[in-house]
Design a protein around this motif. Structure first.
Motif, PDB file in Angstrom:
ATOM      1  N   UNK A 233       0.817  -0.982   0.203  1.00 24.26           N
ATOM      2  CA  UNK A 233       0.177   0.230   0.052  1.00 24.26           C
ATOM      3  C   UNK A 233       1.063   1.026   0.268  1.00 24.26           C
ATOM      4  N   UNK A 234       0.283   1.966  -0.159  1.00 29.71           N
ATOM      5  CA  UNK A 234       1.728   3.413  -0.744  1.00 29.71           C
ATOM      6  C   UNK A 234       1.102   4.717  -0.310  1.00 29.71           C
ATOM      7  N   UNK A 235       1.716   4.688   1.199  1.00 24.18           N
ATOM      8  CA  UNK A 235       0.940   6.084   2.059  1.00 24.18           C
ATOM      9  C   UNK A 235       1.343   7.261   1.863  1.00 24.18           C
ATOM     10  N   UNK A 236       1.025   8.309   1.737  1.00 21.16           N
ATOM     11  CA  UNK A 236       0.445   9.375   1.592  1.00 21.16           C
ATOM     12  C   UNK A 236       0.765  10.457   2.787  1.00 21.16           C
ATOM     13  N   UNK A 237       1.752  11.465   3.137  1.00 21.76           N
ATOM     14  CA  UNK A 237       1.341  12.813   3.768  1.00 21.76           C
ATOM     15  C   UNK A 237       0.935  13.343   3.148  1.00 21.76           C
ATOM     16  N   UNK A 238      -0.024  14.457   3.512  1.00 22.53           N
ATOM     17  CA  UNK A 238      -1.267  15.241   3.286  1.00 22.53           C
ATOM     18  C   UNK A 238      -1.665  16.577   3.517  1.00 22.53           C
ATOM     19  N   UNK A 239       0.013  17.662   3.096  1.00 15.71           N
ATOM     20  CA  UNK A 239       0.076  18.702   3.730  1.00 15.71           C
ATOM     21  C   UNK A 239      -0.971  19.859   2.686  1.00 15.71           C
ATOM     22  N   UNK A 240      -1.234  20.454   4.088  1.00 14.49           N
ATOM     23  CA  UNK A 240      -3.097  21.062   4.120  1.00 14.49           C
ATOM     24  C   UNK A 240      -4.311  20.251   3.632  1.00 14.49           C
TER      25      UNK A 240
ATOM     26  N   UNK B 232      -7.538  21.437  -2.393  1.00 11.67           N
ATOM     27  CA  UNK B 232      -6.759  20.213  -2.735  1.00 11.67           C
ATOM     28  C   UNK B 232      -6.533  18.763  -1.452  1.00 11.67           C
ATOM     29  N   UNK B 233      -6.331  19.740  -0.068  1.00 10.74           N
ATOM     30  CA  UNK B 233      -6.640  18.542   0.469  1.00 10.74           C
ATOM     31  C   UNK B 233      -7.641  17.325   1.148  1.00 10.74           C
ATOM     32  N   UNK B 234      -8.839  18.380   0.934  1.00 10.21           N
ATOM     33  CA  UNK B 234     -10.063  16.821   1.049  1.00 10.21           C
ATOM     34  C   UNK B 234     -10.412  16.324  -0.146  1.00 10.21           C
ATOM     35  N   UNK B 235     -10.233  17.226  -1.043  1.00 11.61           N
ATOM     36  CA  UNK B 235     -10.501  16.543  -2.178  1.00 11.61           C
ATOM     37  C   UNK B 235      -9.700  15.116  -2.796  1.00 11.61           C
ATOM     38  N   UNK B 236      -8.003  15.249  -2.243  1.00 13.67           N
ATOM     39  CA  UNK B 236      -7.005  14.413  -1.411  1.00 13.67           C
ATOM     40  C   UNK B 236      -7.605  12.745  -0.839  1.00 13.67           C
ATOM     41  N   UNK B 237      -8.190  13.594   0.046  1.00 17.10           N
ATOM     42  CA  UNK B 237      -8.723  12.214   1.102  1.00 17.10           C
ATOM     43  C   UNK B 237      -9.844  11.763  -0.073  1.00 17.10           C
TER      44      UNK B 237
ATOM     45  N   UNK C 114     -16.648  32.074  -8.530  1.00 13.00           N
ATOM     46  CA  UNK C 114     -16.174  31.668 -10.256  1.00 13.00           C
ATOM     47  C   UNK C 114     -16.668  29.924 -10.970  1.00 13.00           C
ATOM     48  N   UNK C 115     -16.701  30.598 -12.856  1.00 13.13           N
ATOM     49  CA  UNK C 115     -18.248  29.667 -12.973  1.00 13.13           C
ATOM     50  C   UNK C 115     -17.497  28.520 -13.870  1.00 13.13           C
ATOM     51  N   UNK C 116     -16.436  27.953 -13.165  1.00 13.67           N
ATOM     52  CA  UNK C 116     -16.163  26.553 -13.118  1.00 13.67           C
ATOM     53  C   UNK C 116     -15.765  25.739 -12.344  1.00 13.67           C
ATOM     54  N   UNK C 117     -14.569  25.729 -11.677  1.00 12.71           N
ATOM     55  CA  UNK C 117     -14.058  25.938 -10.679  1.00 12.71           C
ATOM     56  C   UNK C 117     -14.159  26.047  -8.995  1.00 12.71           C
ATOM     57  N   UNK C 118     -14.732  25.226  -8.142  1.00 15.09           N
ATOM     58  CA  UNK C 118     -14.657  25.017  -6.469  1.00 15.09           C
ATOM     59  C   UNK C 118     -13.038  25.545  -6.112  1.00 15.09           C
ATOM     60  N   UNK C 119     -12.794  25.911  -5.051  1.00 15.55           N
ATOM     61  CA  UNK C 119     -11.015  26.443  -4.732  1.00 15.55           C
ATOM     62  C   UNK C 119     -11.243  27.533  -3.752  1.00 15.55           C
TER      63      UNK C 119
ATOM     64  N   UNK D 126     -11.219  18.655  -9.892  1.00 20.35           N
ATOM     65  CA  UNK D 126      -9.939  18.560  -9.230  1.00 20.35           C
ATOM     66  C   UNK D 126      -9.044  17.150  -8.732  1.00 20.35           C
ATOM     67  N   UNK D 127     -10.261  16.177  -8.930  1.00 18.86           N
ATOM     68  CA  UNK D 127      -9.781  15.017  -7.999  1.00 18.86           C
ATOM     69  C   UNK D 127      -9.791  14.245  -9.511  1.00 18.86           C
ATOM     70  N   UNK D 128      -9.234  14.568 -10.750  1.00 21.65           N
ATOM     71  CA  UNK D 128      -9.042  14.231 -11.683  1.00 21.65           C
ATOM     72  C   UNK D 128      -7.545  13.762 -11.853  1.00 21.65           C
ATOM     73  N   UNK D 129      -6.870  15.099 -11.221  1.00 22.98           N
ATOM     74  CA  UNK D 129      -5.160  15.921 -11.764  1.00 22.98           C
ATOM     75  C   UNK D 129      -4.468  14.561  -9.943  1.00 22.98           C
ATOM     76  N   UNK D 130      -5.405  15.046  -9.408  1.00 23.28           N
ATOM     77  CA  UNK D 130      -4.515  14.369  -7.890  1.00 23.28           C
ATOM     78  C   UNK D 130      -5.022  12.821  -8.070  1.00 23.28           C
ATOM     79  N   UNK D 131      -5.705  12.756  -8.689  1.00 25.82           N
ATOM     80  CA  UNK D 131      -5.465  10.848  -9.083  1.00 25.82           C
ATOM     81  C   UNK D 131      -4.784  10.724  -9.466  1.00 25.82           C
TER      82      UNK D 131
END
Ligand code: NAP
Length: 384
Positions: free
Chosen positions: A1-8, A13-18, A197-202, A264-269
């Motif tokens: 299993x690959x282990x991650x550190x999530x900074x932020x 981005x952090x919530x989308x990563x999780x 923002x019309x497209x992205x939620x950031x 953003x889940x596409x590029x994060x993944x």
């Protein structure tokens, strides 16, 4: 299993990563989480993902975290050194660098020095310290995989392409909420309008940067270092649908493009699974439903921060540090209603005009230049 550190981890981005970790069915586990002051969410995340280490913004948020947290035993650290410790953690394979602003730089450097894969969202780190991060990565063998959707697109287009055959790298921009707004109306735009923002939620800072198009300016500088690109190889096109994230033009005239839905889940993944592909639990791209893909050149008069970023791109690195610092303070002052929307560019221009450039040496030097630029910026921002 690959282990991650999530900074932020508590940010956008952090919530989308999780969320991506959840969807990838036990291929990834969370070794460490780092955040600032949102300790309630951090405690929930830690209870769910069971990291061995958590870092908070400062000592008082660490105490508050421990009061709220009711999961298994873990180590709690804090501050810049705490986030760097989370980034260096022995058991971690991939560090997701998603602290906003230069607060994430020390931890990003720690991750690069330790030779891990860095899934890099924190663009300010690349803007201020691109040369340093690139050189450190070359020495440690760290792999920097971009998370920003445009850079992820370029990264994917460049796979299997010889670098010397690339003629042009084009980043697309949504144009933000004011793409259709006449220039004369920009002065009166409120924080609420800039944040719609019309497209992205950031997060708020990057959303305002998108409205001023400084986000694209910072991304030009980020691309310069990520892809070892010369300023004249980099271009921007406004693409309101935000489906094509980037284009790479080759010597023979072929143009490669990367397309995916605006999520953003596409590029994060991809930054986590690269070079493999996994099936996300997300809707696939329906081009027949999208129907139109439009492209426009950006309007430099309406969005003067783009030219200011281009100017920094051709100068020694302290210009990029000053650009980033001045913009960060000006955006904060706009969100605080102390300056108008159109003042953001004026403040950044005034700071760059007075700046005497030089190359930055190391982290301490970068942070010193950043402090100097913030002092220089403060004189252009009215106090309350
Ligand atoms: N959001 C996007 O779609 C997007 C796309 C491309 C690139 N990016 C880049 O990714 C980075 C993160 O963006 P975001 O939108 O996720 O920002 P955000 O929602 O504002 O989140 C920022 C995160 O950083 C943490 N943080 C801030 N200062 C910190 C400090 N000094 N020490 C420790 N943690 C700190 C925050 O913690 P607390 O909230 O707990 O204080 C939060 O977890 C930025 O550099 C942005 O430019 C974002």
């Amino acid at each position: 299993m690959t282990a991650l550190t999530v900074l932020g981890s508590t940010g956008s981005i952090g919530r989308n990563t999780l969320a991506v970790v959840d969807s990838l069915n036990s291929r990834f586990r969370v070794a460490a989480l780092a955040a600032g002051s949102n300790v309630r969410l951090l405690a929930e995340q830690a209870e769910k993902h069971r990291p061995s280490l958590v870092s908070t913004g400062d000592a008082s948020s660490a105490r508050e975290f421990l009061r709220l947290y009711s999961g298994p035993e873990l180590r709690v650290v804090w501050g810049e050194e705490g986030a760097a410790e989370a980034a260096r953690l022995e058991e971690t394979d991939i560090v997701v660098s998603a602290i906003s602003g230069l607060g994430g730089l020390a931890a990003t450097i720690a991750a690069v020095r330790s030779g891990k894969r860095i899934a890099l969202a924190n663009k300010e780190s690349m803007v201020a310290a691109g040369r340093l991060l690139r050189d450190l990565a070359a020495r440690s063998g760290a792999e920097i995989v971009p998370v920003d959707s445009e850079h992820s697109g370029v990264f994917q287009c460049l796979a299997g392409v010889r670098r010397e055959e690339v003629r042009k790298i084009t980043l697309t921009a949504s144009g933000g909420p004011f793409f259709m707004t006449p220039a004369r109306e920009l002065e009166d735009k409120t924080p609420e309008e800039a944040l719609a923002h019309p497209r992205w939620s950031m997060g708020p800072k990057v959303t305002v940067d998108s409205a001023t198009m400084m986000n694209k300016g910072l991304e030009l500088i980020e691309a310069r270092w990520l892809f070892d690109a010369r300023p004249e190889e980099l271009d921007i096109l406004v693409h309101p649908q935000s489906i094509v994230h980037s284009l790479v033009e080759l010597r023979d005239g072929s143009v490669l493009a990367q397309l995916s839905p605006t999520d953003m889940r596409f590029p994060i993944q991809y930054a986590l699974t690269h070079p493999r592909r996994e099936t996300p639990p997300l809707p696939v791209l329906d081009l027949a439903g999208v129907r139109r893909l439009e492209f426009f050149p950006p309007d430099p008069e309406k969005f003067p921060l783009l030219d200011l970023a281009r100017r920094a791109l051709g100068e020694p690195s302290s210009f990029s540090i000053a650009l980033n610092a001045a913009n960060e303070l000006a955006v904060a002052a706009f969100l605080d209603r102390r300056v108008r929307f159109t003042d953001i560019a004026g403040i950044v221009a005034a700071v760059l005009d007075a700046h005497r450039g030089r190359e930055a040496d190391d982290l301490q030097d970068i942070l010193r230049l950043d402090r100097d630029a913030r002092r220089a910026t403060a004189q252009w921002i009215p106090r309350r």
